[in-house]
Design a protein around this motif. Structure first.
Motif, PDB file in Angstrom:
ATOM      1  N   ALA A  91       8.893   7.655  -6.853  1.00 59.96           N
ATOM      2  CA  ALA A  91       8.509   8.003  -8.227  1.00 59.96           C
ATOM      3  C   ALA A  91       9.143   7.034  -9.217  1.00 59.96           C
ATOM      4  O   ALA A  91       8.523   6.635 -10.210  1.00 59.96           O
ATOM      5  CB  ALA A  91       8.931   9.430  -8.543  1.00 59.96           C
ATOM      6  N   SER A  92      10.384   6.632  -8.952  1.00 60.27           N
ATOM      7  CA  SER A  92      11.067   5.690  -9.839  1.00 60.27           C
ATOM      8  C   SER A  92      10.353   4.343  -9.866  1.00 60.27           C
ATOM      9  O   SER A  92      10.271   3.695 -10.907  1.00 60.27           O
ATOM     10  CB  SER A  92      12.522   5.501  -9.389  1.00 60.27           C
ATOM     11  N   PHE A  93       9.830   3.933  -8.715  1.00 63.26           N
ATOM     12  CA  PHE A  93       9.107   2.664  -8.622  1.00 63.26           C
ATOM     13  C   PHE A  93       7.610   2.829  -8.901  1.00 63.26           C
ATOM     14  O   PHE A  93       6.872   1.849  -8.870  1.00 63.26           O
ATOM     15  CB  PHE A  93       9.290   2.046  -7.235  1.00 63.26           C
ATOM     16  N   GLN A  94       7.186   4.075  -9.128  1.00 65.02           N
ATOM     17  CA  GLN A  94       5.772   4.362  -9.401  1.00 65.02           C
ATOM     18  C   GLN A  94       4.866   3.761  -8.324  1.00 65.02           C
ATOM     19  O   GLN A  94       3.894   3.042  -8.608  1.00 65.02           O
ATOM     20  CB  GLN A  94       5.375   3.849 -10.789  1.00 65.02           C
ATOM     21  N   VAL A  95       5.185   4.061  -7.068  1.00 65.26           N
ATOM     22  CA  VAL A  95       4.404   3.542  -5.943  1.00 65.26           C
ATOM     23  C   VAL A  95       3.025   4.204  -5.933  1.00 65.26           C
ATOM     24  O   VAL A  95       2.931   5.439  -5.903  1.00 65.26           O
ATOM     25  CB  VAL A  95       5.111   3.821  -4.609  1.00 65.26           C
ATOM     26  N   PRO A  96       1.934   3.422  -5.979  1.00 64.67           N
ATOM     27  CA  PRO A  96       0.591   4.018  -5.885  1.00 64.67           C
ATOM     28  C   PRO A  96       0.466   4.841  -4.608  1.00 64.67           C
ATOM     29  O   PRO A  96       0.992   4.465  -3.558  1.00 64.67           O
ATOM     30  CB  PRO A  96      -0.338   2.797  -5.849  1.00 64.67           C
ATOM     31  N   ARG A  97      -0.237   5.951  -4.700  1.00 61.35           N
ATOM     32  CA  ARG A  97      -0.286   6.897  -3.578  1.00 61.35           C
ATOM     33  C   ARG A  97      -0.847   6.270  -2.304  1.00 61.35           C
ATOM     34  O   ARG A  97      -0.406   6.585  -1.207  1.00 61.35           O
ATOM     35  CB  ARG A  97      -1.112   8.111  -3.970  1.00 61.35           C
ATOM     36  N   ILE A 165      21.966   4.313  -8.322  1.00 64.24           N
ATOM     37  CA  ILE A 165      22.474   3.749  -7.074  1.00 64.24           C
ATOM     38  C   ILE A 165      21.437   2.884  -6.379  1.00 64.24           C
ATOM     39  O   ILE A 165      21.741   1.784  -5.916  1.00 64.24           O
ATOM     40  CB  ILE A 165      22.932   4.884  -6.128  1.00 64.24           C
ATOM     41  N   MET A 166      20.224   3.364  -6.308  1.00 65.29           N
ATOM     42  CA  MET A 166      19.211   2.678  -5.508  1.00 65.29           C
ATOM     43  C   MET A 166      18.301   1.753  -6.321  1.00 65.29           C
ATOM     44  O   MET A 166      18.092   0.613  -5.957  1.00 65.29           O
ATOM     45  CB  MET A 166      18.344   3.723  -4.774  1.00 65.29           C
ATOM     46  N   VAL A 167      17.765   2.277  -7.388  1.00 63.72           N
ATOM     47  CA  VAL A 167      16.718   1.557  -8.096  1.00 63.72           C
ATOM     48  C   VAL A 167      17.268   0.462  -8.989  1.00 63.72           C
ATOM     49  O   VAL A 167      16.844  -0.691  -8.920  1.00 63.72           O
ATOM     50  CB  VAL A 167      15.858   2.543  -8.919  1.00 63.72           C
ATOM     51  N   ARG A 168      18.223   0.790  -9.833  1.00 62.09           N
ATOM     52  CA  ARG A 168      18.716  -0.189 -10.805  1.00 62.09           C
ATOM     53  C   ARG A 168      19.390  -1.380 -10.136  1.00 62.09           C
ATOM     54  O   ARG A 168      19.249  -2.518 -10.584  1.00 62.09           O
ATOM     55  CB  ARG A 168      19.688   0.493 -11.772  1.00 62.09           C
ATOM     56  N   THR A 169      20.117  -1.108  -9.046  1.00 66.10           N
ATOM     57  CA  THR A 169      20.784  -2.209  -8.344  1.00 66.10           C
ATOM     58  C   THR A 169      19.762  -3.197  -7.792  1.00 66.10           C
ATOM     59  O   THR A 169      19.906  -4.418  -7.954  1.00 66.10           O
ATOM     60  CB  THR A 169      21.646  -1.668  -7.193  1.00 66.10           C
ATOM     61  N   ALA A 170      18.708  -2.658  -7.156  1.00 71.13           N
ATOM     62  CA  ALA A 170      17.674  -3.535  -6.584  1.00 71.13           C
ATOM     63  C   ALA A 170      16.983  -4.349  -7.663  1.00 71.13           C
ATOM     64  O   ALA A 170      16.754  -5.554  -7.506  1.00 71.13           O
ATOM     65  CB  ALA A 170      16.658  -2.691  -5.820  1.00 71.13           C
ATOM     66  N   LYS A 171      16.663  -3.715  -8.782  1.00 69.99           N
ATOM     67  CA  LYS A 171      15.958  -4.420  -9.854  1.00 69.99           C
ATOM     68  C   LYS A 171      16.834  -5.492 -10.501  1.00 69.99           C
ATOM     69  O   LYS A 171      16.351  -6.525 -10.950  1.00 69.99           O
ATOM     70  CB  LYS A 171      15.497  -3.416 -10.916  1.00 69.99           C
ATOM     71  N   ARG A 172      18.149  -5.215 -10.575  1.00 66.78           N
ATOM     72  CA  ARG A 172      19.041  -6.156 -11.232  1.00 66.78           C
ATOM     73  C   ARG A 172      19.323  -7.371 -10.360  1.00 66.78           C
ATOM     74  O   ARG A 172      19.429  -8.498 -10.844  1.00 66.78           O
ATOM     75  CB  ARG A 172      20.356  -5.448 -11.593  1.00 66.78           C
ATOM     76  N   VAL A 173      19.444  -7.159  -9.060  1.00 66.80           N
ATOM     77  CA  VAL A 173      19.858  -8.241  -8.153  1.00 66.80           C
ATOM     78  C   VAL A 173      18.697  -9.148  -7.779  1.00 66.80           C
ATOM     79  O   VAL A 173      18.858 -10.362  -7.658  1.00 66.80           O
ATOM     80  CB  VAL A 173      20.499  -7.639  -6.882  1.00 66.80           C
ATOM     81  N   LEU A 174      17.496  -8.576  -7.617  1.00 67.66           N
ATOM     82  CA  LEU A 174      16.377  -9.349  -7.097  1.00 67.66           C
ATOM     83  C   LEU A 174      15.357  -9.660  -8.188  1.00 67.66           C
ATOM     84  O   LEU A 174      14.887  -8.752  -8.877  1.00 67.66           O
ATOM     85  CB  LEU A 174      15.694  -8.566  -5.966  1.00 67.66           C
ATOM     86  N   PRO A 175      14.985 -10.940  -8.381  1.00 67.22           N
ATOM     87  CA  PRO A 175      13.955 -11.304  -9.368  1.00 67.22           C
ATOM     88  C   PRO A 175      12.600 -10.762  -8.926  1.00 67.22           C
ATOM     89  O   PRO A 175      12.164 -11.016  -7.806  1.00 67.22           O
ATOM     90  CB  PRO A 175      13.969 -12.836  -9.350  1.00 67.22           C
ATOM     91  N   SER A 176      11.959 -10.021  -9.798  1.00 63.64           N
ATOM     92  CA  SER A 176      10.739  -9.358  -9.366  1.00 63.64           C
ATOM     93  C   SER A 176       9.726  -9.256 -10.494  1.00 63.64           C
ATOM     94  O   SER A 176      10.043  -9.468 -11.666  1.00 63.64           O
ATOM     95  CB  SER A 176      11.062  -7.953  -8.856  1.00 63.64           C
ATOM     96  N   THR A 177       8.505  -8.919 -10.100  1.00 69.18           N
ATOM     97  CA  THR A 177       7.454  -8.622 -11.066  1.00 69.18           C
ATOM     98  C   THR A 177       7.348  -7.115 -11.222  1.00 69.18           C
ATOM     99  O   THR A 177       7.682  -6.367 -10.297  1.00 69.18           O
ATOM    100  CB  THR A 177       6.100  -9.185 -10.594  1.00 69.18           C
ATOM    101  N   ASP A 178       6.892  -6.662 -12.369  1.00 68.28           N
ATOM    102  CA  ASP A 178       6.776  -5.228 -12.615  1.00 68.28           C
ATOM    103  C   ASP A 178       5.472  -4.648 -12.086  1.00 68.28           C
ATOM    104  O   ASP A 178       5.312  -3.428 -12.042  1.00 68.28           O
ATOM    105  CB  ASP A 178       6.866  -4.932 -14.122  1.00 68.28           C
ATOM    106  N   GLN A 179       4.546  -5.511 -11.672  1.00 64.55           N
ATOM    107  CA  GLN A 179       3.231  -5.063 -11.252  1.00 64.55           C
ATOM    108  C   GLN A 179       3.088  -5.103  -9.729  1.00 64.55           C
ATOM    109  O   GLN A 179       3.613  -6.001  -9.062  1.00 64.55           O
ATOM    110  CB  GLN A 179       2.147  -5.944 -11.884  1.00 64.55           C
ATOM    111  N   TYR A 180       2.375  -4.112  -9.186  1.00 61.93           N
ATOM    112  CA  TYR A 180       2.027  -4.128  -7.764  1.00 61.93           C
ATOM    113  C   TYR A 180       0.848  -5.067  -7.553  1.00 61.93           C
ATOM    114  O   TYR A 180      -0.080  -5.104  -8.365  1.00 61.93           O
ATOM    115  CB  TYR A 180       1.661  -2.722  -7.284  1.00 61.93           C
ATOM    116  N   HIS A 181       0.902  -5.827  -6.483  1.00 62.29           N
ATOM    117  CA  HIS A 181      -0.189  -6.721  -6.109  1.00 62.29           C
ATOM    118  C   HIS A 181      -0.666  -6.265  -4.729  1.00 62.29           C
ATOM    119  O   HIS A 181      -0.249  -6.823  -3.704  1.00 62.29           O
ATOM    120  CB  HIS A 181       0.279  -8.173  -6.104  1.00 62.29           C
TER     121      HIS A 181
END
Length: 421
Positions: A91-97, A165-181
């Protein structure tokens, strides 16, 4: 039953084969499994796990059969509880179903690998130092206490903790896009290679799996010290977890007291481990290094206690006022959403049935006390939006069809809806 290298080889080959089958037959093409598909495959995997336990009975190995079933049930319950955390992360990453089952399968695979490592380490430690059961027992009691403390925390505190613990650390450490491809893990944008949210959520779930192993492995070693039984019970408890997620989607949230039941199970096994350690004591500062004459808990008693705790937990969850209130709110949202998805091909009977269910559960949700709405609706704006949209749609359709009664029903409900429920 003789457990030798051939036994291990055949078992590992079967489990790897099941995993590969899942990857290539089920999640290769992104889709949301139907209830029928999830039910069939859940039954198949549970059936395989139960039949495997019968093999021990065939060879006359009753003790290992009981140990296997006790371990399987415990690990299955812990695995279902883990799905709650997976839900928060997705839910935090808004993963499409349609991509959720691929994320779940990765989580299951990583969990199997990480727990196998912990099983091997645990077996080696027990072989070298039998008094490690004291540490296992104390660890489980502490974990049970932490789980109880976490259950008593507010839902906002739990979500914030998982996010930090899980989400913010991953987003901060790894360069990423906000959109699912689609379900790609990497994508190249403006010449720069970026990580997609699909990989980030897998990293988050993988890290969570390692944490889960700390309570899972000591728990099952409290029921059996045979590494083969520990491995197979753990592996088969994870098999089919993806299908089970889609089968009991919605029911998961209604098991409002599951964490309390698991707390009781972990505490019980922790006590069992300490009693076992006392019975085979070698520590010089306890009873002079001699065995302590205490009553240990047989495995068949452990199996009965675990099953009884789970039965009480499920019944209490589904019949309690809290569980019923959650079911009402979920159904109000679900049937309102389904009504908005009816297309022009829907028959008059289908439309009337959808309207009746939407009206019934909306009315029941409106009748709940503010206490339950505040406690159980995580996103009040989203909930209200779904209810409003459905009844505004029906209001407009009823007016155009000249159905004054239906128009008035939905008009009344829409007018009651504020920015929150």
């Amino acid at each position: 039953m003789e457990i030798n290298a051939l036994t291990w080889t055949i078992t590992i080959a079967v489990i790897v084969g099941l995993l590969l089958f899942d990857y290539f037959a089920h999640v290769r093409k992104a889709h949301t499994p139907t209830i029928k598909e999830a039910a069939i495959w859940s039954a198949i995997y549970v059936g395989i796990a139960l039949i495997f336990g019968l093999v021990f009975f065939v060879f006359g190995d009753t003790q290992h059969a009981i140990e296997y079933y006790a371990g399987y049930i415990t690990e299955k319950a812990l695995s279902v509880d883990n799905l709650f955390v997976f839900l928060v992360i997705m839910a935090s990453f808004q993963v499409p179903r349609e991509y959720q089952q691929k994320v779940l399968l990765f989580g299951i695979t990583f969990a199997l690998i990480s727990r196998t490592v912990f099983i091997l380490l645990g077996a080696a430690i027990i072989e070298l130092w039998s008094d490690v059961f004291y540490l296992f027992g104390i660890a489980l009691l502490l974990i049970a206490g932490q789980q109880l403390k976490g259950e008593l925390a507010s839902s906002e505190e739990k979500e914030d903790q998982a996010d930090n613990i899980m989400v913010r650390t991953a987003k901060r450490v790894l360069p990423s896009t906000d959109q699912y491809h689609e379900d790609k893990l990497f994508v190249r944008i403006n010449g720069k290679r970026l990580i997609t949210p699909m990989l980030l959520v897998m990293v988050a779930i993988g890290a969570t799996d390692v944490l889960f192993a700390f309570d899972s492995i000591p728990a099952i070693f409290g029921l059996t010290q045979e590494p083969y039984i520990v491995f197979t019970a753990t592996a088969f408890s994870l098999m089919g977890l993806r299908q089970l997620y889609f089968l009991i989607d919605g029911l998961l949230d209604r098991l409002v007291y599951l964490s309390y039941g698991l707390t009781a199970i972990l505490g019980f096994i922790g006590v069992k481990l300490i009693l076992h350690a006392l019975h085979e004591n070698n520590l010089f500062f306890i009873n002079g290094g001699s065995d302590v004459p205490v009553q240990t808990i047989p495995t068949h008693i452990s199996l009965m206690v675990i099953v009884a705790i789970l039965i009480v937990t499920v019944i209490a969850s589904l019949t309690s006022p809290k569980g019923k209130a959650l079911r009402t709110l979920q159904n109000a949202e679900k049937y309102a959403y389904r009504y908005t998805k009816l297309d022009e091909s829907a028959s008059a009977d289908e439309r009337r049935d959808a309207e009746a269910k939407m009206d019934r559960w909306t009315r029941e949700a409106e009748g709940l006390s503010q206490k339950w709405r505040d406690a159980l609706i995580d996103n009040k704006d989203r909930y209200s939006s779904i209810i409003r949209t459905a009844h505004e749609t029906r209001w407009a359709e009823a007016q155009s069809n000249g159905n004054g009664h239906d128009a008035n029903v939905s008009k009344e409900i829409v007018e009651k809806q504020g920015p929150t429920v």
